[in-house]
Every structure is written in structure tokens, then in C-alpha cells.
Scaffold this motif. Sequence first.
Motif, PDB file in Angstrom:
ATOM      1  N   HIS A 164       0.840  -1.197   0.000  1.00  0.00           N
ATOM      2  CA  HIS A 164       0.000   0.000   0.000  1.00  0.00           C
ATOM      3  C   HIS A 164       0.875   1.247   0.000  1.00  0.00           C
ATOM      4  CE1 HIS A 164      -4.211  -0.979   0.180  1.00  0.00           C
ATOM      5  NE2 HIS A 164      -3.987  -1.962   1.022  1.00  0.00           N
ATOM      6  N   ARG A 165       0.311   2.319  -0.565  1.00  0.00           N
ATOM      7  CA  ARG A 165       1.109   3.546  -0.625  1.00  0.00           C
ATOM      8  C   ARG A 165       0.616   4.606   0.331  1.00  0.00           C
ATOM      9  NH1 ARG A 165       1.173   4.318  -6.878  1.00  0.00           N
ATOM     10  NH2 ARG A 165      -0.963   3.694  -6.456  1.00  0.00           N
ATOM     11  N   ASP A 166      -0.327   4.215   1.188  1.00  0.00           N
ATOM     12  CA  ASP A 166      -0.794   5.147   2.207  1.00  0.00           C
ATOM     13  C   ASP A 166      -1.292   4.303   3.373  1.00  0.00           C
ATOM     14  OD1 ASP A 166      -2.649   8.278   1.872  1.00  0.00           O
ATOM     15  OD2 ASP A 166      -1.436   7.446   3.504  1.00  0.00           O
ATOM     16  N   CYS A 170      -5.800   4.859   2.735  1.00  0.00           N
ATOM     17  CA  CYS A 170      -6.263   6.239   2.856  1.00  0.00           C
ATOM     18  C   CYS A 170      -6.105   7.023   1.562  1.00  0.00           C
ATOM     19  CB  CYS A 170      -5.504   6.939   3.986  1.00  0.00           C
ATOM     20  SG  CYS A 170      -5.836   6.194   5.571  1.00  0.00           S
ATOM     21  N   ASP A 171      -5.597   6.416   0.512  1.00  0.00           N
ATOM     22  CA  ASP A 171      -5.571   7.124  -0.767  1.00  0.00           C
ATOM     23  C   ASP A 171      -6.600   6.539  -1.720  1.00  0.00           C
ATOM     24  OD1 ASP A 171      -2.679   5.441  -2.286  1.00  0.00           O
ATOM     25  OD2 ASP A 171      -4.429   4.707  -1.209  1.00  0.00           O
ATOM     26  N   HIS A 212     -11.669   4.746  -4.727  1.00  0.00           N
ATOM     27  CA  HIS A 212     -12.263   6.038  -4.393  1.00  0.00           C
ATOM     28  C   HIS A 212     -11.220   7.127  -4.505  1.00  0.00           C
ATOM     29  CE1 HIS A 212     -16.008   4.344  -2.785  1.00  0.00           C
ATOM     30  NE2 HIS A 212     -15.259   3.375  -2.316  1.00  0.00           N
ATOM     31  N   GLU A 213     -11.709   8.375  -4.561  1.00  0.00           N
ATOM     32  CA  GLU A 213     -10.781   9.497  -4.387  1.00  0.00           C
ATOM     33  C   GLU A 213     -10.918   9.931  -2.944  1.00  0.00           C
ATOM     34  OE1 GLU A 213     -12.179  11.079  -8.749  1.00  0.00           O
ATOM     35  OE2 GLU A 213     -12.630  12.220  -6.916  1.00  0.00           O
ATOM     36  N   SER A 264      -1.894  -0.842   9.824  1.00  0.00           N
ATOM     37  CA  SER A 264      -1.460   0.319  10.588  1.00  0.00           C
ATOM     38  C   SER A 264      -1.114   1.495   9.687  1.00  0.00           C
ATOM     39  CB  SER A 264      -0.281  -0.036  11.459  1.00  0.00           C
ATOM     40  OG  SER A 264       0.775  -0.458  10.664  1.00  0.00           O
ATOM     41  N   ASP A 265      -0.724   2.556  10.355  1.00  0.00           N
ATOM     42  CA  ASP A 265      -0.456   3.833   9.731  1.00  0.00           C
ATOM     43  C   ASP A 265       0.682   3.802   8.725  1.00  0.00           C
ATOM     44  OD1 ASP A 265      -0.717   6.906  11.645  1.00  0.00           O
ATOM     45  OD2 ASP A 265      -1.691   6.134   9.828  1.00  0.00           O
ATOM     46  N   GLU A 266       1.639   2.866   8.933  1.00  0.00           N
ATOM     47  CA  GLU A 266       2.785   2.906   8.033  1.00  0.00           C
ATOM     48  C   GLU A 266       2.619   1.896   6.911  1.00  0.00           C
ATOM     49  OE1 GLU A 266       4.355  -0.186   8.916  1.00  0.00           O
ATOM     50  OE2 GLU A 266       3.026  -0.125  10.624  1.00  0.00           O
ATOM     51  N   MET A 267       1.434   1.832   6.359  1.00  0.00           N
ATOM     52  CA  MET A 267       1.177   1.182   5.074  1.00  0.00           C
ATOM     53  C   MET A 267       1.457  -0.306   5.057  1.00  0.00           C
ATOM     54  SD  MET A 267       3.148   4.024   2.879  1.00  0.00           S
ATOM     55  CE  MET A 267       3.671   5.488   3.701  1.00  0.00           C
ATOM     56  N   ASN A 268       1.490  -0.956   6.213  1.00  0.00           N
ATOM     57  CA  ASN A 268       1.752  -2.392   6.235  1.00  0.00           C
ATOM     58  C   ASN A 268       0.612  -3.122   6.919  1.00  0.00           C
ATOM     59  OD1 ASN A 268       4.132  -2.669   4.966  1.00  0.00           O
ATOM     60  ND2 ASN A 268       5.391  -2.702   6.801  1.00  0.00           N
ATOM     61  N   ILE A 269       0.325  -4.303   6.404  1.00  0.00           N
ATOM     62  CA  ILE A 269      -0.591  -5.187   7.118  1.00  0.00           C
ATOM     63  C   ILE A 269       0.274  -6.288   7.694  1.00  0.00           C
ATOM     64  CG2 ILE A 269      -2.600  -6.666   6.942  1.00  0.00           C
ATOM     65  CD1 ILE A 269      -3.332  -5.257   4.425  1.00  0.00           C
ATOM     66  N   ARG A 270       0.116  -6.557   8.967  1.00  0.00           N
ATOM     67  CA  ARG A 270       0.937  -7.591   9.578  1.00  0.00           C
ATOM     68  C   ARG A 270       0.086  -8.778   9.961  1.00  0.00           C
ATOM     69  NH1 ARG A 270       3.564  -3.085  10.867  1.00  0.00           N
ATOM     70  NH2 ARG A 270       5.733  -3.110  10.199  1.00  0.00           N
TER      71      ARG A 270
END
Lengths: 474, 445
Positions: free
Chosen positions: B65-67, B87-88, B108-109, B344-350
Motif C-alpha cells: 500500500h502507498r498510504d 487512505c488514498d 475512491h478518491e 497500521s499507519d505505516e502502510m503495512n498489514i501484519r
Amino acid sequence: QKFQRGEKYKVPAGARRRLKEAIISSETMSELAQKQAARYDLLLPEDAGFLEGDEDEDTNTISQDVIADAVDITSGSKYFSLHLSQFGPYRLDYSRNGRHLLVGGKKGNVACIDWQSKCLMCEMNVMETVNDAMFAVAQKRWLYIYDSKGVELHCVKKFNDVLRMQFLPYHFLLATAGATGFLQYLDVSVGKEVAAICTKMGPLDVMSQNPHNAIIHLGHPNGTVSLWSPNQKEPLVKMLCHRGAVRSLTSFKPLNSCFLSAGASCLSLSQRGLLSAATEDIVQVYQNVLGSSPVSKPYMAHRLRGQIWGLAYCPFEDVLGIGHGEGFTSMIVPGAGEPNFDALDTNPYRSSKQRQEWEVKALLEKMQPELIGLDPGQLSKVDQASFEQRHKEQVEALGFDPLAKDKFKPKTKKKGRSSAGAIEKRKRKVAHEDQRDVIQQTVQERTEREKELKEKSKEKKNLENKTTLDRFRK
Amino acid sequence: MKVKVLCRNPDDYVRETTRDIQRVPRNYDPTLHPFEVPREYTRALNATKLERVFAKPFVASLDGHRDGISCITKHAKSLSTIISGACDGEVKVWNLPRQECLRTVQAHEGFVRGICSRFCGTSFFTVGDDKTIKQWNWEAPGYGVREEPINTILGKAVFTGIDHHQREGTFVTCGQTVDIWDEQRSSPIRSFSWGVDSFSCVRYNPVETELLASCASDRSVVLYDTRESAPLRKVIMQLRSNTLCWNPMEAYYFTCANEDYNLYTYDIRHLDVPVTVHMDHVSAVLDVDYSPTGREFVSASFDKTIRIFPKDKGHSREVYHTKRMQHVICVRWSADNKYVLSGSDEMNIRLWKANASEKLGLLSAREKAATHYNKKLIEKFQHHPQVRRIARHRHLPGDILKQKRELREMREARRRKEQNVRKHSKPGSVPLLTEKEKHVVAVVE
């Protein structure tokens, strides 16, 4: 039933729902486990041995030769004797699974044999007096440990003048008692001395362990027996047992008293409760010793040449080993051994691989010496004192009691039936529960107070009756 | 004279060939097995220590992900697929066993506010900041074909959450009002509102499929029944709830994740007092999800940890954190009860193991028996101080530890003050409120 451990736990009256559920479910689980264990009992393969005399024959007059002839060959071969007259009277010990036998002569001959196949594993001559044998040999000055080939592994100089030794198998502790009056514990897996206790009771000659709780019993010349654990510097219990000196000691789970005709110099107890006592040159075996009635007549008897120095029962066989001045004799005692062993614990038929696995598991489950105490099941009991203390602290900290039962609040939405009078009625129905505990307590206090008053009045009466002129009264 | 001497035939006790297993006759007589309790205690100690040694919960991280990730949803029928929204506006479909992204859709935008998958497993819905609801196909379109939603619905206001019915073709969205939609219609069939500014989360009850609950911005949780025309009741708390989740096994319990660092489990029949207050986080709790067994749930918090709580206990049994994991926005428990996914916030799914020390993969019968035995031993001796000390020990990052101590000091100070006030005022004038009662302000019908 024999599988029951402890009594059933009753649910306390004012308990909360979760506690009640937990107690009930654990009780049902333990009952199920007991039933299954009892059911498995039927599947055990072997039966115990027995010896029954005919109508007029007395069992103790039947000699070993007769028994050996009457029984099959393998069992008959269990009656044998080794003539080793040169090296002095022998002491002996059997290994835990009954496979190997260690004999040590007072003048220095130590041999380890696999006695069923009569195959000698090692034999050596130690040029000193051998006091007690175990694969650790307590020689005259220090303690030596040998391996199965007879190679000396360790010479432990800290343990000097050792007269008796006992091995606690589940703790891997070797307890030694010496002429200096010191009781020392050595951890054989690590090689460290765990405890050295100075019993201030003179040279310690008589020693035994209670296999149920790993407490060491020492017998003293003034007739007392003291019980020791490695955690305390004082004996746990000191009891006066005999009028004379305690000469030999053997322990088992519940201690009872039995009546012996003459003073015994050696004692040994088998797995199924047969007690053997040796005096001078006769060995007598008594049955049903652990029952309530005192036993007077021996079950079996055997006479030997030479003074008897050591007695030991082989763990899972009907055999009693006797070490005496002329060597070693193995005697058949039907009904002495436990017929069914548990292969995961002690297995006479284990292979070397099984032995290695067992050793690793036993070391992993080695218990710490801090857990040795009079009651081995103490860990499973609730520590009432500390719980109450913590509860008190909690109540103080929070300001209220978190474990107290909530007051009964009746429901108010009863479709027209929730008038004040009806609510009071419902409250009264439950009120007796709360009051029950309070009433019990007050009643208890009252009875105690009455008892005290009575005792006080009794004392007063006794005092009042005494006057100075009492001594002139008849 | 009758004699019988114990005589064993070695053939019965020794195995016949070397290719056979060893014979192990057993005797369960307690006299042959002394020291039951100390030996079990030693085994329990060893078991707790080994459990801590093998507690390595982190399995994998899904990158791409990029956001920051705003929502995750599981596939209704397949265990190995999940969808996540960022979030993007990007939505990615992942394959968990291979840990790769199967498909990316620019849905979505603006933020993707919510995703839910349809019960049949053929399509999924997304709602976003551009006031649209879009329905997409689960299968990727063929080569060269553009990604197009099956259906798009335009709304008047931003939708903040979506959830789908278990059996019928209806779904519910929340935003300014809670709307129930039919898939064939483009306007809601029913709308619930209670004078509230906005709703942040809405969930269908998985067991009682006509019940709904939503978290509103006036610090309340509102209950609805789709068969009624008005909302049922609401419970107002002291701080706002971010998300809620229904217990999949017990139809009347739901847990809401609150801003005051706690989670509350309510019984819908008695909303005045929560059944349990779960306290262990040191910052706002953002998401909560139940395990399919209904016995535990996982919560994600603004402090950078996720915690697993048993459903009836007030404290967590497990806490997962990493230096790389920043504020955890969403969390899901996989449907096979074994894994927990955190976005989480830093674009990773763990991907984490739900049971940190369990061995993955196929276990032999002996391994299974040994794990069960060890678990039961730890449970039996859990109250002994040595065992408890080892089993409870979890490493926490430095600032979370400091924050925890600070919060404890604050709570102690408040309690002491309340006690002093009660001591020095007329008895009965200061009511004794339990911890549970303190957090609910009112219940409104």
C-alpha cells in the motif's frame, strides 16, 4: 478407593457463580479420572505371589529348598547364594528397577551384578573398608563414585567418614550420614552439595528415607528418631520410639508399630508391605504389618551361617537379598514384590534407548530440594494465611470488598405486581441467606464465650477449695 | 502347601522385532508414583518457560500500500483472501498463504472508509470519502478489461462505515444517518437517526441478523432493529466509542472500543452497566474484532500495540508490538481462529499468530497431546507466584511502559481522593460506585 486423592471439596455457601462452576467442573473431572484409573486396574497383567500352608503346617517352617522345588525353574533359580567369605560381611543395595545388585564387603570387595542373568558387570577390590554401597561407595575416609564398569569417576573429599547413604531418586539427591554427626546432601546431577546439616546428636549410624515424601529418618542411641529435610537446620520431628537404642530403621507411608520378639539388627520393607527383620543369623518375614492388629507370628523364616549385615528387597520381584558374613544369599519370599510396574517410571525390561529417554525426562522433572517437606501435597493446597492477608490489603486499598456478594435487588418491572409490599416480600425470601452467616458466627462466638466462662469457673472452684489446712485433712 | 512366586515372562515385556515399537505396560497406582504434586509443579514451571521461549507471534508483513491502511475485511467463504482499503482510495486483494497482492483497484478518491464482503463470496462493497458506495466483483477482470464496479450509488453525504446482512441482500451504511439499503435499489429503504451529528461505525449482529448497533459521535452506542421503524435504545458513555463488534457466539454481547483507553462489553438486555470493562491500553482504542469462537477478542490502539483479551477478563492475555508498527488503525481475527491481521499507519498489514507459542502446521498425535498437557498444567498452577510471574511477563516498549505507570499513578490518586472525600463526609452522601458503573452516563429508550 485407592485412587482417591484427598477428600471432595464442598462448595462454600456464599460462593459466586463462577467459583461454584469451577469447583463442580473440577470435581467431576477428578471423579472421571479416578474411575478410569480404577477401570484400568482390571487390565493389569500380573498377580502377586502368595504362600499358603496346609491345615496344620505353619508357613514359617517351610524352608527355602522346598519352595524352590515347588516353584518353576526361573523362580527357583532366584534362590541362590554367593560364597564370598574372605572379604567380610556384606552390605547390599538393589537398583530402582530391580535389575542390578550391588554388593560391598566390609573388607573392600565391591561387585555389581545383573543378578537375574548372574552376569557380573564389574568387580574390584578397594583396599579400604567399605561402609555402604550404592554405585557411590562410602569408603573409609571419603566418598567415591564409580560408573557401571567400575571406573572411579569422583572422589568427593567433602564427604568424609560416611557411614550410611540414601538416594532420593526424584530429587537426584544423595543423602549421607557420617560419624561426625553431619547430614549432607549432594545433588548428583549437578555435583553440588545442597545442604550440610550439623545434627548435634553424635555419630549417625542408622538412616532411612521415607519414599513418599523424601524425608530422611535418623535413629539415635537414646531411642529417638529424628526426621530431617535439607531446608532446615533443625530436625522437623523428633520422636521417642524405643527404650533402647535404635538399631535399624525402615520407613513407609503411614507409621505403625509392630511387636518383635527380639531386638532386630536389620529391617527392610517390601513393596507390598512385608517386613523382614534380621537378628544375628535368622531372618524373619512378617506379613500384614501395616494393619491395625499387632502381628506376633512370622510369615517366613530362614536361618543362615554368619552374622547378617544387610537386608534389601528387590523392587519388583518376590526376592529378599541378605548380605552376611559368608557372602550373599537371595531368598524367595512369595508376595513381596509389586506385580505390575509402570514402564514410564521404572522398567526392568528397558532397552538402552529407553533408559536414555527416561534419564532425560527424569532430569527435566527433577524437583528442587526446597520442595521437600512433611506433606508432599502442600503445593496443591490453598495458602489460607497469605490469601487472607492479601484480601485485607486489597480491601484497604480499594475502600470496599470486591469479593463481597452484591445485595439482592429485586426486579421492578413485574407488570403491575411490583408494589412496595410485593418487593418487601421478595426481599424477605432471600434475606435468610445473608443472615445465615451472621447468625452462625454469633452463635459460634457465644458458645466459645460460654466455654471459656465454664472453664474459668471450674478453675476458680479448684482454687477456692484449697486452703492452708488442706494438708491436715485426710 | 500352595506357593506362587511372581514370575514374568520377558517375551511379554520386550518387543518382538526391532521394527516394532517398545511395549510400555502402565500401572496408575498412586503408591508407585510418589510426589505427584511437586513433579507436576516442576513440569508446569518448565512448560511456562518453554511457552515463553517459543512465543514468536509475528508471521509476515504484507507490503504494497502507498498510504496508511484504513480498513480490512475477510472474505466470507475463503480463508486465504482478505481485502484492505487505504487512505488514498486504493483497495488491494491479498492472498495470505503466498503473502502477495492479487489485485489492486483504485476504488475512491480520498479515504476508503469501509469495506464489507457479501455473504455469498462473489462481490464486495466499498464506501469512500467521495460519497459513493461501489460494488465490485471478487474475481479480477480478464486481460485488458478495465476495472469497473458492478454498481455505484451516489449519496448526499460522506458514508463512514458499511456492513452487509448475513443472509439477505441488504446492507447498512452509516454517515449522517444509519441507512439500510437493498442491493437492487439506489436509495435507502429505511433511515434511522436520533438527532446525532454523525455515526462512525455500524455492525450487523451475526447471530440475531435483524439487530444492528452503531457508534455515534455523541458518545453513545445506539441499538436498532430492522423490523422496527425507530432505533431501540442507546447507552451514553463518558467518551466516544470508535468501533464495536458483536460476539459471534453470544447474540446479546457486543464490545465497543472507546476513546478512554478501555473496551466495554455490554449485554443488550442490561445496558446500564457494562458486563466487563477491559483496561490495558495506554491510548485510544481504535478497532476491535472477536475471534470466531467468541471467547477472545483483539483490539488495536493508537498506542502502537494490539492486545488480545479473553471475553470475561478485565486485562489482556497478550500484547503484540514491533518497532516498525505505528498507530494500528484496524485489526481482524482470521476465520480459522489462528491468525490476527493488523493494518497500521505505516502502510503495512501484519499477520500475527493468535496463540504466540503454538506450532504451525500439521502436528503428530504425540505433539498435540504434549501441547494440550502443557497448556492444562499451566492453567492448573496459574496462581502459584513463580508460574504466574513467568507466564504474565511480556516485554513492552519503553514509552508504553512509562505511560502505563503514569496512568496507574493517576488512577491511584483519583481513588485515594475519592476515599478521603467519603471518609470525611456524611456516611452515605458519597455513593460507592463500582468501576463498571462509573463509565455509563445514561441509557435512553
